[in-house]
Scaffold this motif. Structure first.
Motif, PDB file in Angstrom:
ATOM      1  N   VAL A  57       0.851  -1.188  -0.052  1.00  0.00           N
ATOM      2  CA  VAL A  57       0.165  -0.094  -0.172  1.00  0.00           C
ATOM      3  C   VAL A  57       0.535   1.534   0.533  1.00  0.00           C
ATOM      4  O   VAL A  57       1.974   1.311   0.317  1.00  0.00           O
ATOM      5  CB  VAL A  57      -0.385   0.394   1.239  1.00  0.00           C
ATOM      6  CG1 VAL A  57      -1.566  -1.219   1.114  1.00  0.00           C
ATOM      7  CG2 VAL A  57      -0.379   0.101   2.409  1.00  0.00           C
ATOM      8  N   MET A  62      -2.482   4.188   5.510  1.00  0.00           N
ATOM      9  CA  MET A  62      -3.178   3.515   4.312  1.00  0.00           C
ATOM     10  C   MET A  62      -3.242   1.967   4.963  1.00  0.00           C
ATOM     11  O   MET A  62      -4.648   1.380   5.043  1.00  0.00           O
ATOM     12  CB  MET A  62      -3.407   3.569   2.956  1.00  0.00           C
ATOM     13  CG  MET A  62      -4.229   3.208   2.110  1.00  0.00           C
ATOM     14  SD  MET A  62      -4.216   2.911   0.748  1.00  0.00           S
ATOM     15  CE  MET A  62      -4.358   4.230  -0.035  1.00  0.00           C
ATOM     16  N   VAL A  66      -6.999   0.366   5.661  1.00  0.00           N
ATOM     17  CA  VAL A  66      -7.179  -0.912   5.076  1.00  0.00           C
ATOM     18  C   VAL A  66      -6.977  -1.751   6.293  1.00  0.00           C
ATOM     19  O   VAL A  66      -8.218  -2.564   6.446  1.00  0.00           O
ATOM     20  CB  VAL A  66      -5.771  -1.890   4.329  1.00  0.00           C
ATOM     21  CG1 VAL A  66      -6.323  -2.389   3.917  1.00  0.00           C
ATOM     22  CG2 VAL A  66      -5.869  -0.171   3.054  1.00  0.00           C
ATOM     23  N   SER A  67      -5.985  -1.965   7.205  1.00  0.00           N
ATOM     24  CA  SER A  67      -5.981  -3.071   8.382  1.00  0.00           C
ATOM     25  C   SER A  67      -7.702  -3.075   9.344  1.00  0.00           C
ATOM     26  O   SER A  67      -8.439  -4.095   9.304  1.00  0.00           O
ATOM     27  CB  SER A  67      -4.984  -2.705   8.983  1.00  0.00           C
ATOM     28  OG  SER A  67      -4.330  -3.521   8.609  1.00  0.00           O
ATOM     29  N   THR A  70     -10.978  -4.107   7.207  1.00  0.00           N
ATOM     30  CA  THR A  70     -11.145  -5.153   7.516  1.00  0.00           C
ATOM     31  C   THR A  70     -11.440  -5.579   8.585  1.00  0.00           C
ATOM     32  O   THR A  70     -12.289  -6.963   7.990  1.00  0.00           O
ATOM     33  CB  THR A  70      -9.499  -5.794   6.613  1.00  0.00           C
ATOM     34  OG1 THR A  70      -9.382  -5.149   5.433  1.00  0.00           O
ATOM     35  CG2 THR A  70     -10.286  -7.239   6.111  1.00  0.00           C
ATOM     36  N   ALA A 222      -8.694  -7.370   2.704  1.00  0.00           N
ATOM     37  CA  ALA A 222      -7.383  -5.570   2.377  1.00  0.00           C
ATOM     38  C   ALA A 222      -7.384  -4.907   0.661  1.00  0.00           C
ATOM     39  O   ALA A 222      -7.657  -3.941   1.036  1.00  0.00           O
ATOM     40  CB  ALA A 222      -6.173  -6.455   2.425  1.00  0.00           C
ATOM     41  N   ARG A 223      -7.210  -6.211  -0.169  1.00  0.00           N
ATOM     42  CA  ARG A 223      -7.065  -5.439  -1.167  1.00  0.00           C
ATOM     43  C   ARG A 223      -8.470  -5.024  -2.047  1.00  0.00           C
ATOM     44  O   ARG A 223      -8.076  -3.778  -1.694  1.00  0.00           O
ATOM     45  CB  ARG A 223      -6.973  -7.259  -2.442  1.00  0.00           C
ATOM     46  CG  ARG A 223      -6.360  -6.772  -3.357  1.00  0.00           C
ATOM     47  CD  ARG A 223      -6.080  -8.226  -4.246  1.00  0.00           C
ATOM     48  NE  ARG A 223      -4.479  -8.890  -3.437  1.00  0.00           N
ATOM     49  CZ  ARG A 223      -3.715  -8.829  -3.684  1.00  0.00           C
ATOM     50  NH1 ARG A 223      -2.930  -7.579  -4.420  1.00  0.00           N
ATOM     51  NH2 ARG A 223      -2.554  -8.892  -3.192  1.00  0.00           N
ATOM     52  N   ALA A 225     -10.020  -3.723   0.361  1.00  0.00           N
ATOM     53  CA  ALA A 225     -10.624  -2.128   0.776  1.00  0.00           C
ATOM     54  C   ALA A 225      -9.201  -0.726   0.102  1.00  0.00           C
ATOM     55  O   ALA A 225      -9.539   0.178  -0.077  1.00  0.00           O
ATOM     56  CB  ALA A 225     -10.312  -2.023   2.576  1.00  0.00           C
ATOM     57  N   ARG A 226      -8.069  -1.039   0.191  1.00  0.00           N
ATOM     58  CA  ARG A 226      -7.105  -0.968  -0.897  1.00  0.00           C
ATOM     59  C   ARG A 226      -7.779  -0.083  -1.823  1.00  0.00           C
ATOM     60  O   ARG A 226      -8.037   1.053  -2.547  1.00  0.00           O
ATOM     61  CB  ARG A 226      -5.978  -1.672  -0.705  1.00  0.00           C
ATOM     62  CG  ARG A 226      -4.879  -0.773  -1.736  1.00  0.00           C
ATOM     63  CD  ARG A 226      -4.163  -1.085  -2.276  1.00  0.00           C
ATOM     64  NE  ARG A 226      -4.047  -2.259  -2.881  1.00  0.00           N
ATOM     65  CZ  ARG A 226      -3.537  -3.030  -4.071  1.00  0.00           C
ATOM     66  NH1 ARG A 226      -1.552  -3.189  -4.066  1.00  0.00           N
ATOM     67  NH2 ARG A 226      -3.369  -3.488  -5.148  1.00  0.00           N
TER      68      ARG A 226
END
Ligand code: PLP
Length: 345
Positions: A57, A62, A66-67, A70, A222-223, A225-226
């Motif tokens: 990221v 971020m 993101v974590s 998630t 998480a991908r 969310a990113r």
């Protein structure tokens, strides 16, 4: 004279090896899943931390957001330290973007949080209460002078969280500093964590980027969310290449930064007006107070700046100096001399 930049370890510029790796990086469209250099970095990061998968990221902020997105849904609660970077310095992102409810508990000076307070803060299963989903710790602890949470503290927190159905996230922006200070493999230190974020662009010297590390299913989410946050990048192998060099070549040398920080602390601790116990300096961050009727922290910083020694004020009486790989042992001596000159009564 060269500038001695102690404002942060984020000021580090890519090494010649990183520049070469960046120039030569094989790249592709990472959003389509075919940047081989990003994949290599993600595999390397996961392996180093002893987890299944990782996500590249743009920033540590971020990585944490993101974590949290998630782990937590709207209205879910995260227990975290009242001095935590996530709580203080990330623009309230988890609340603004994720509607995640923060439950700050006091950080002790060593960066830890009392386990009894954590246990008492976990909500009952009651329609009146938010759902406590997550405990977030920080290691090393930025605002607590770069303090290291030892393995026993990490493991005890993980055991408590897991026994109560919470996940444990580690804001490990400087987790490699912690591992080096403890003489442990980073994978051992984070074994109890369900997710870890860490920065490639601080002491490790890469120009850009952070990682989220966890299980494969977590990283899959998480991908997403990113992507929501606009953090999915295309030929990001160009910057990931520097991250690979950072992980392969820049970890062991963090011990030099720690030695330099300790020397700086010892060198300035006795000077008139400096309030600092050098024993609090465990890694690369030196936080101290100035107690002088004739000089504000801002004035001290300005006078040091005029001597080409740069550091940051932290609000109130506090200032912060952070060692990094551009700062040599001789420059630490020069910085101490500059402090002595500026503070001479
Ligand atoms: C620097 C830092 C972050 C955020 O990293 P950025 O890359 O600056 O967004 C998160 N947590 C801690 C503890 C940090 O020191």
């Amino acid at each position: 004279m060269t500038i001695i930049d102690l404002r942060s370890d984020t000021v580090t510029k890519p090494t010649p090896a990183m520049r070469r790796a960046m120039a030569e990086a094989e790249v592709g469209d990472d959003v389509l899943g075919d940047d081989p250099t990003v994949k290599r970095l993600e595999e390397l990061a996961a392996a180093r931390l002893g987890k299944e998968a990782a996500l590249f990221v743009p920033s540590g902020t971020m990585a944490n957001l993101v974590s949290l997105l998630t782990h937590c849904g709207r209205g879910d609660e995260v227990i975290l330290g009242d001095q935590a970077h996530i709580y203080i310095y990330e623009a309230g992102g988890s609340a603004a973007v994720g509607s995640i409810h923060p439950r700050p508990l006091p950080n002790r000076p060593d960066g830890s949080i009392d386990l009894d307070l954590i246990e008492a803060a976990i909500r009952p299963n009651d329609v009146h209460a938010p759902r406590t989903r997550l405990l977030a710790l920080e290691n090393t602890h930025n605002r607590c002078s770069g303090a290291v949470l030892p393995l026993t503290t990490m493991d005890a927190a993980a055991a408590l969280a897991h026994s109560r159905g919470l996940a444990l996230h580690l804001d490990g922006a400087r987790v490699f500093n912690a591992a080096v200070a403890l003489g442990l493999e980073v994978s051992t230190l984070v074994a109890g964590c369900d997710s870890v974020s860490f920065c490639l662009s601080k002491g490790l010297g890469a120009p850009v980027g952070s990682m989220v590390v966890s299980t494969r299913p977590f990283i899959q989410e998480a991908r997403r969310a990113r992507k929501v946050l606009g953090g999915a990048m295309r030929q990001s192998g160009v910057i990931a290449a520097a991250g690979i060099v950072a992980l392969n070549e820049m970890v062991e040398r963090l011990a030099d930064d720690h030695a330099h920080a300790r020397r700086l602390a010892e060198g300035i601790a006795g000077l008139p007006g400096i309030v600092l116990d050098p024993a609090t300096v465990q890694t690369n961050i030196v936080i101290f107070a100035l107690d002088r009727p004739d000089m504000t922290p801002q004035q001290l910083a300005a006078r040091l700046h005029a001597q080409d020694v740069w550091l940051l004020t932290m609000g109130g009486p506090k200032l912060r100096a952070v060692t990094n790989y551009h700062v040599t042992a001789q420059e630490i001596e020069r910085a101490i001399d500059a402090f002595a000159a500026v503070l001479a009564p």
